[in-house]
Design a protein around this motif. Structure first.
Motif, PDB file in Angstrom:
ATOM      1  N   TYR A   1       0.836  -1.324   0.127  1.00 40.43           N
ATOM      2  CA  TYR A   1       0.101  -0.034  -0.110  1.00 40.43           C
ATOM      3  C   TYR A   1       1.066   1.365  -0.083  1.00 40.43           C
ATOM      4  CZ  TYR A   1      -4.579  -2.178   0.752  1.00 40.43           C
ATOM      5  OH  TYR A   1      -5.865  -2.855   0.260  1.00 40.43           O
ATOM      6  N   ASP A   2       1.970   1.402   0.962  1.00 37.35           N
ATOM      7  CA  ASP A   2       2.675   2.492   0.914  1.00 37.35           C
ATOM      8  C   ASP A   2       3.274   2.744  -0.468  1.00 37.35           C
ATOM      9  OD1 ASP A   2       1.941   2.903   3.345  1.00 37.35           O
ATOM     10  OD2 ASP A   2       3.913   2.158   4.148  1.00 37.35           O
TER      11      ASP A   2
ATOM     12  N   ILE B   1       5.267   8.857   1.526  1.00 39.66           N
ATOM     13  CA  ILE B   1       3.911   9.512   1.331  1.00 39.66           C
ATOM     14  C   ILE B   1       4.164  10.962   1.008  1.00 39.66           C
ATOM     15  CG2 ILE B   1       1.665  10.003   2.470  1.00 39.66           C
ATOM     16  CD1 ILE B   1       1.989   7.348   3.902  1.00 39.66           C
TER      17      ILE B   1
ATOM     18  N   THR C   1      -6.397   7.271   1.581  1.00 41.53           N
ATOM     19  CA  THR C   1      -5.730   5.947   1.074  1.00 41.53           C
ATOM     20  C   THR C   1      -4.543   5.431   1.670  1.00 41.53           C
ATOM     21  OG1 THR C   1      -4.975   7.058  -0.898  1.00 41.53           O
ATOM     22  CG2 THR C   1      -7.449   6.156  -1.023  1.00 41.53           C
ATOM     23  N   LYS C   2      -3.961   6.516   1.763  1.00 42.83           N
ATOM     24  CA  LYS C   2      -2.271   6.271   2.456  1.00 42.83           C
ATOM     25  C   LYS C   2      -2.023   6.520   4.032  1.00 42.83           C
ATOM     26  CE  LYS C   2       0.341   6.369  -1.640  1.00 42.83           C
ATOM     27  NZ  LYS C   2       0.813   5.153  -1.449  1.00 42.83           N
TER      28      LYS C   2
END
Length: 520
Positions: free
Chosen positions: A375-376, A445, A473-474
């Motif tokens: 995800y990251d 991010i 989302t992050k």
């Protein structure tokens, strides 16, 4: 007299030696007899009065029996292992003999085949070399010594790569010998590109996507090489990257992930030590071919979380994070062969910049959860609803180069940088989240945000909407791993903080996600 002396000496010599052997044997069996002479043990017991020490006598006897029992067990076990080893050794010898016999049969049959071919050639009345020339075979270049020139053989039949360990990659080399790039379209801005892609999907494939989804996709490709499309079935997750490939006139390569995928060999292939050839996959061929062109190349990992992404895609996740693109290399083989593909350097494949990886993910009982590591590094696009039909004008596919799109990305970052006041607000929010939830943003991010937000604005969106999507989302997605029962009260304060920093109900994605967490 002399012979009698020799005979007497020889008899004494043999008597001494054989007597020693007999003494060894007799003493061995005599020793065994003494060890197991239970009558002697009984007579010894009858000679003494033990009283209460009978208990010690019994313990000594039991200990002796245990030691001898263990010794006998080890001897039997060793004999069994030796017999088993001997049987396997004999079996291997028989197998090798059978293989040798088969090899002799093959040689004999080959010789018979050559004899039959010679008889057929003789019946034609032609010289063997004339017959080969007539059939177009054996036309390899030969040196002055009569030896075949391998390079000449390859030139005579360029499509025959059966002798090369990278047959499919070698075909790519041959394909691009006389390659001429198409005339690329260089008169579109990012907002027009997004509208054009949406209309193309509607007009040609009857796929209806919201303009926000297309903007997220285009902006996401600017900030990372990996996009994850997740949501319910039937929302067009696989169709979106497929349509992108059609729009850019360069079909996407779709790799259907299987539950058995455990390592990178499923994605890139592997070297077969038996055949001495590399089993190449479509993904490997597409990555290699991308180095030859300036097209937009898309690789789709369909159902990417039906196996653990960290297993088969781990090396790519690490490579794509390297700051220097010149270091984006994956080792395919440890050594170099003379006939290896041209673009392999010391057995290593360089990952070109013009390749994007788009994965589709379903969240159900048959799949694995996507980890924070993935995800990251990726941008997640949630497709949770079916598109609303609309009318689109006739729209054709376009030849748009990767370098031109990259120039549009750089232009967007220069013309629409994230405002300093927004960066200050994000920094304040970061401190608040660290204090209340022990969750930090991280440099990765922030780096993605500073690219994603300007490109999203150039695509026709606005700054608040882009920041909101990245945070939802992050950052706030990480709250799933926390104990919701403990943070439920703090979420209310976080929503008020968002309203205070960015304006009342401006952060719609983030607030909606946080409220879902409150209810769960």
């Amino acid at each position: 007299m002399v012979f009698d002396n020799f005979r007497n000496w020889f008899l004494e010599f043999m008597k001494q030696m054989l007597g020693g052997v007999w003494q060894i044997i007799s003493n061995f069996f005599l020793g065994i007899g003494n060890v197991f002479d239970f009558g002697a043990y009984g007579r010894q017991l009858s000679k003494y009065q033990f009283g209460w020490t009978w208990v010690l006598v019994i313990l000594v006897i039991l200990l002796a029996l245990a030691i001898w029992g263990a010794l006998i067990f080890l001897i039997v076990l060793g004999i069994r292992k030796y017999i088993r080893f001997r049987k396997s050794l004999v079996g291997k010898e028989d197998l090798l003999e059978e293989i040798a016999e088969l090899h002799r049969d093959v040689i004999r049959l080959t010789a018979d085949k050559e004899k039959i071919m010679n008889l057929k050639v003789a019946s034609t009345g032609l010289d063997p070399e004339e017959l080969q020339a007539a059939l177009g075979i054996g036309t390899e270049n030969k040196t002055e010594n009569g030896e075949t020139d391998a390079a000449g053989a390859g030139a005579a039949n360029p499509e025959d790569n059966s002798g090369k360990r990278f047959a499919r990659l070698s075909q790519v080399d041959e394909k691009y010998v006389y390659y001429e790039p198409p005339v690329y379209n260089r008169d579109m801005e990012l907002d027009a590109l997004c509208d054009d892609i949406r209309n193309f999907a509607c007009y040609n494939s009857k796929l209806f996507y919201e303009i926000k989804t297309i903007r997220l996709m285009v902006a996401g490709l600017a900030s990372t090489k990996l996009i994850v499309l997740q949501g319910i079935s039937g929302t067009g997750k696989t169709s979106l990257p497929y349509t992108l490939g059609k729009y850019f006139k360069n079909d996407a390569t779709i790799a259907s992930v299987q539950p058995s995928w455990r390592d990178r060999s499923e994605l890139f292939g592997y070297f077969n030590e038996f055949t001495k050839k590399f089993n190449e996959t479509e993904v490997l061929k597409r990555i290699y071919e991308s180095s030859y062109n300036d097209d937009v190349n898309i690789i789709v990992l369909d159902e990417m979380n039906i196996a653990r992404i960290e297993y088969y895609f781990a090396e790519m996740l690490s490579v794509l994070e390297m700051p220097n693109p010149e270091e984006w290399k994956i080792e395919l083989v440890p050594s170099t062969w003379p006939d290896d593909p041209k673009l392999l350097e010391d057995g290593k494949l360089k990952i070109p910049q013009n390749v994007w990886y788009i994965g589709t993910a379903n969240n159900d009982d048959s799949t694995f959860p996507v980890s924070d590591k993935v995800y990251d590094r990726a941008l997640v696009i949630n497709l949770d609803s079916k598109g609303i039909p609309f009318d689109a004008p006739p729209t054709e596919a376009k030849n748009v180069s990767y370098s031109y799109i990259e120039s549009l990305y750089k232009k967007a970052v220069e013309e629409h940088p994230v405002r300093s006041e927004m960066l200050d607000k994000i920094a304040k929010l970061d401190l608040y989240v660290i204090e209340k939830f022990r969750v930090a943003f991280g440099n990765r991010i922030m780096k993605q945000l500073k690219i994603f937000v300007p490109v999203y604005c150039a695509c026709g969106g606005n700054e608040i909407e882009a920041i909101d999507y990245v945070l939802a989302t992050k950052v706030f997605r990480k709250f799933d791993a926390l104990n919701l029962s403990l943070i439920r009260g703090e979420i209310r304060g976080l929503i008020l903080q968002l309203d205070s920093l960015f304006g009342k109900d401006k952060m719609t994605e983030s607030i909606a996600y946080l409220r879902r967490l409150q209810k769960s």
